[in-house]
Design a protein around this motif. Structure first.
Motif, mmCIF file in Angstrom:
data_model
loop_
_atom_site.group_PDB
_atom_site.id
_atom_site.type_symbol
_atom_site.label_atom_id
_atom_site.label_comp_id
_atom_site.label_asym_id
_atom_site.label_seq_id
_atom_site.Cartn_x
_atom_site.Cartn_y
_atom_site.Cartn_z
ATOM 1 N N THR A 266 0.808 -1.214 0.000
ATOM 2 C CA THR A 266 0.000 0.000 0.000
ATOM 3 C C THR A 266 0.845 1.270 0.000
ATOM 4 O O THR A 266 0.364 2.336 -0.379
ATOM 5 C CB THR A 266 -0.930 0.015 1.230
ATOM 6 O OG1 THR A 266 -0.138 -0.150 2.422
ATOM 7 C CG2 THR A 266 -1.941 -1.122 1.146
ATOM 8 N N ASN A 267 2.115 1.193 0.416
ATOM 9 C CA ASN A 267 2.975 2.382 0.410
ATOM 10 C C ASN A 267 3.609 2.632 -0.944
ATOM 11 O O ASN A 267 4.431 3.536 -1.092
ATOM 12 C CB ASN A 267 4.060 2.261 1.475
ATOM 13 C CG ASN A 267 5.051 1.135 1.197
ATOM 14 O OD1 ASN A 267 4.853 0.333 0.282
ATOM 15 N ND2 ASN A 267 6.104 1.065 1.998
ATOM 16 N N GLY A 268 3.248 1.815 -1.955
ATOM 17 C CA GLY A 268 3.788 1.991 -3.298
ATOM 18 C C GLY A 268 4.986 1.130 -3.612
ATOM 19 O O GLY A 268 5.480 1.131 -4.756
ATOM 20 N N SER A 269 5.482 0.370 -2.638
ATOM 21 C CA SER A 269 6.630 -0.507 -2.867
ATOM 22 C C SER A 269 6.201 -1.797 -3.577
ATOM 23 O O SER A 269 5.048 -2.234 -3.462
ATOM 24 C CB SER A 269 7.308 -0.865 -1.541
ATOM 25 O OG SER A 269 7.825 0.285 -0.907
ATOM 26 N N LEU B 141 20.637 -0.832 -10.486
ATOM 27 C CA LEU B 141 20.073 0.210 -9.639
ATOM 28 C C LEU B 141 19.609 1.364 -10.506
ATOM 29 O O LEU B 141 20.282 1.705 -11.497
ATOM 30 C CB LEU B 141 21.109 0.713 -8.634
ATOM 31 C CG LEU B 141 21.618 -0.316 -7.607
ATOM 32 C CD1 LEU B 141 22.783 0.280 -6.827
ATOM 33 C CD2 LEU B 141 20.501 -0.756 -6.672
ATOM 34 N N SER B 142 18.497 1.984 -10.159
ATOM 35 C CA SER B 142 18.023 3.126 -10.944
ATOM 36 C C SER B 142 17.198 4.076 -10.100
ATOM 37 O O SER B 142 16.627 3.696 -9.078
ATOM 38 C CB SER B 142 17.204 2.651 -12.163
ATOM 39 O OG SER B 142 15.990 2.071 -11.734
ATOM 40 N N LEU B 143 17.164 5.328 -10.546
ATOM 41 C CA LEU B 143 16.328 6.360 -9.959
ATOM 42 C C LEU B 143 15.449 6.952 -11.043
ATOM 43 O O LEU B 143 15.903 7.137 -12.189
ATOM 44 C CB LEU B 143 17.180 7.466 -9.333
ATOM 45 C CG LEU B 143 17.844 7.180 -7.998
ATOM 46 C CD1 LEU B 143 18.810 8.314 -7.645
ATOM 47 C CD2 LEU B 143 16.792 7.006 -6.885
ATOM 48 N N ALA B 144 14.217 7.277 -10.703
ATOM 49 C CA ALA B 144 13.301 7.895 -11.666
ATOM 50 C C ALA B 144 12.549 9.025 -10.991
ATOM 51 O O ALA B 144 12.202 8.946 -9.804
ATOM 52 C CB ALA B 144 12.323 6.875 -12.209
ATOM 53 N N TYR B 145 12.323 10.088 -11.748
ATOM 54 C CA TYR B 145 11.583 11.238 -11.230
ATOM 55 C C TYR B 145 10.537 11.673 -12.247
ATOM 56 O O TYR B 145 10.858 11.809 -13.432
ATOM 57 C CB TYR B 145 12.539 12.404 -10.946
ATOM 58 C CG TYR B 145 11.819 13.647 -10.423
ATOM 59 C CD1 TYR B 145 11.492 13.724 -9.080
ATOM 60 C CD2 TYR B 145 11.482 14.679 -11.282
ATOM 61 C CE1 TYR B 145 10.835 14.856 -8.594
ATOM 62 C CE2 TYR B 145 10.824 15.805 -10.800
ATOM 63 C CZ TYR B 145 10.494 15.892 -9.464
ATOM 64 O OH TYR B 145 9.846 16.979 -8.987
ATOM 65 N N HIS C 217 10.817 1.147 -4.749
ATOM 66 C CA HIS C 217 10.383 1.841 -3.539
ATOM 67 C C HIS C 217 10.273 3.340 -3.802
ATOM 68 O O HIS C 217 11.182 3.941 -4.386
ATOM 69 C CB HIS C 217 11.380 1.610 -2.394
ATOM 70 C CG HIS C 217 11.509 0.180 -1.990
ATOM 71 N ND1 HIS C 217 10.603 -0.451 -1.169
ATOM 72 C CD2 HIS C 217 12.433 -0.754 -2.328
ATOM 73 C CE1 HIS C 217 10.972 -1.702 -0.995
ATOM 74 N NE2 HIS C 217 12.082 -1.912 -1.677
ATOM 75 N N PRO C 218 9.178 3.973 -3.378
ATOM 76 C CA PRO C 218 9.069 5.437 -3.498
ATOM 77 C C PRO C 218 9.920 6.128 -2.440
ATOM 78 O O PRO C 218 9.857 5.780 -1.256
ATOM 79 C CB PRO C 218 7.576 5.692 -3.272
ATOM 80 C CG PRO C 218 7.120 4.530 -2.434
ATOM 81 C CD PRO C 218 7.953 3.355 -2.838
ATOM 82 N N LEU C 219 10.731 7.084 -2.873
ATOM 83 C CA LEU C 219 11.543 7.875 -1.948
ATOM 84 C C LEU C 219 10.901 9.224 -1.659
ATOM 85 O O LEU C 219 11.362 9.949 -0.783
ATOM 86 C CB LEU C 219 12.943 8.087 -2.533
ATOM 87 C CG LEU C 219 13.752 6.822 -2.808
ATOM 88 C CD1 LEU C 219 15.122 7.191 -3.363
ATOM 89 C CD2 LEU C 219 13.896 5.974 -1.553
ATOM 90 N N GLY C 220 9.896 9.564 -2.408
ATOM 91 C CA GLY C 220 9.172 10.817 -2.259
ATOM 92 C C GLY C 220 7.959 10.769 -3.147
ATOM 93 O O GLY C 220 7.630 9.728 -3.730
ATOM 94 N N LYS C 221 7.284 11.888 -3.287
ATOM 95 C CA LYS C 221 6.058 11.921 -4.073
ATOM 96 C C LYS C 221 6.303 11.568 -5.525
ATOM 97 O O LYS C 221 5.471 10.913 -6.162
ATOM 98 C CB LYS C 221 5.414 13.310 -3.966
ATOM 99 C CG LYS C 221 4.061 13.405 -4.644
ATOM 100 C CD LYS C 221 3.424 14.760 -4.414
ATOM 101 C CE LYS C 221 2.045 14.831 -5.090
ATOM 102 N NZ LYS C 221 1.401 16.147 -4.888
#
Length: 261
Positions: A187-190, A257-261, A228-232
């Motif tokens: 439910t937390n988006g993970s 590993l990756s980051l997306a915004y 995993h969401p790190l922010g909105k």
């Protein structure tokens, strides 16, 4: 060194998780090293422009890519229309001697939302830069959510038609990539999932008149992946790939590993 990089690129240029539940880079391969959430079809998470960076780390070669995705909001054949461009960079095992093998373009991606069922189809092109290879990729993915959306079953098939330029000195075969995974959604988006993949050539590769890797080019692997969401609007994605390919020369486990915004 350049020739080694060319062969290494064909071996290790792989599907990388770029966006949380959004388009992944399909594979260019002899062989593909993708899998996992690359099979997820429920990736259209809203209109707008998204940017992402991804890295792959392994014993032999390392890989980084920057991408821009545009979810246009346009409806085409009852689906949402997206397009993407990415620039990958390849490095050796010591993170040195980098070069830019190709430019990756997805001019057409269609995503259908059928309730608990998601479908996606795309056409992509790899345009060779320092790597004298071009490719056309057609990908089809499907996702089925079950148990009130807590789990999803995902599958994907990618066909790769590779075109080697004369200076490469070889004729490349085409390939089929099969990917599947089961994911648990929180439910937390993970998201946490397990996956498997298999890649096989559909036509022979010829180097100086001799067949190369045709008996051992098929690759396969299993692994775990997570998002995993790190922010909105910021997401962290990770993947561990246990390489099961029969070719001992190129076999090695990988971390993405990756980051997306």
């Amino acid at each position: 060194m350049v020739k080694k990089f060319i062969i290494g690129t064909l071996m290790l240029l792989s599907s990388l998780t770029i966006y949380a539940q959004s388009p992944m880079l399909p594979s260019m391969s002899i062989p593909s090293l993708g899998g996992g959430t690359n099979a997820h079809a429920g990736t259209y998470t809203g209109d707008g422009v998204f940017v992402g960076v991804a890295t792959l780390h392994s014993q032999h070669l390392n890989f980084a890519s920057a991408s821009v995705l545009w979810n246009t909001g346009w409806d085409v054949l009852g689906a949402k229309y997206s397009m993407m461009i990415a620039q990958p960079m390849l490095m050796d095992g010591n993170y040195q001697n980098h070069f830019f093998p190709v430019v990756y373009i997805t001019p057409l991606q269609l995503s259908w939302d059928l309730g608990t069922t998601k479908l996606q189809g795309s056409y992509s092109a790899l345009i060779g830069r320092e790597l004298p290879v071009d490719a056309h990729l057609i990908s089809v993915k499907a996702t089925q959510y079950i148990l009130d959306g807590k789990y999803s079953i995902n599958g994907g098939v990618t066909y790769e038609h590779r075109v080697a330029r004369p200076e490469l000195g070889r004729t490349l075969g085409s390939a089929m990539v099969f990917e599947a995974n089961i994911s648990r959604h929180f439910t937390n988006g993970s998201t946490v999932g397990v996956f498997g993949y298999y890649n096989t050539n559909t036509s022979k590769e010829i180097v100086e008149g001799r067949s190369l890797f045709n008996d051992i080019s098929g690759t396969r692997g299993i692994g775990v992946d997570t998002s995993h969401p790190l922010g909105k609007h910021l997401f962290l994605n990770g993947k561990f790939i246990y390489d099961m390919q029969p070719n001992k020369v190129t076999r090695c486990n990988k971390v993405v590993l990756s980051l997306a915004y």
